[in-house]
Design an enzyme around this catalytic site. Sequence first.
Site: not given
Length: 197
Positions: A45, A50, A96-97, A138-139, A142
Amino acid sequence: MRRVTEIGEEVLRRPCRDVTEFGTAELTALVDDMFRAMQVAEGAGLAANQVGVDLRLFVFDCHDGYGGRHVGHIANPVLEQPDPRRRRLIEDVEGCLSVPGATVVVPRTEHAVVRGFDKDGAPLVIEGRGYFARCLQHESDHLLGTVYLDRLAKRDREEALRQMDERREQVFARRAARAARLEQGERAERARTPLGG
């Protein structure tokens, strides 16, 4: 290619603005760019902040752990909070990216529902369980300016940052190699496609 933002960048720490213009070429291009950035970074995701864009939008390409794969996007998502008496928390490894290379155990609910809109403004309801529910949560975090490190005890947060320091360069090298392979494949595809055809 859009660069994935990293922990410490201000855009990750503030709530994002609502998407107000749907059906535009710009929004479609942003969704496409986000999918490409997520593919290069090997993520499940990716939220708009991000890639440095202050909009309530995320994309996903995520397996749920039950044999299902979920691919899509959602704008202005609202995460429905489960009844605390009925919710089931699952502790599982999460990364997490924007925290490249770090993976730690984070508790999340086993089931999640988000409501929002697609890029053309059509209403969406997305329901997930297992790992996909984790991705939706998670997203959604963000877009509120929250990263998964905020959900950790101090010791676990320090461990995640230590892992990032140790693995960050390897992660970036993998991403660069993957981006080059994708670019090469796209150039070859363009060369095979006749103009005007």
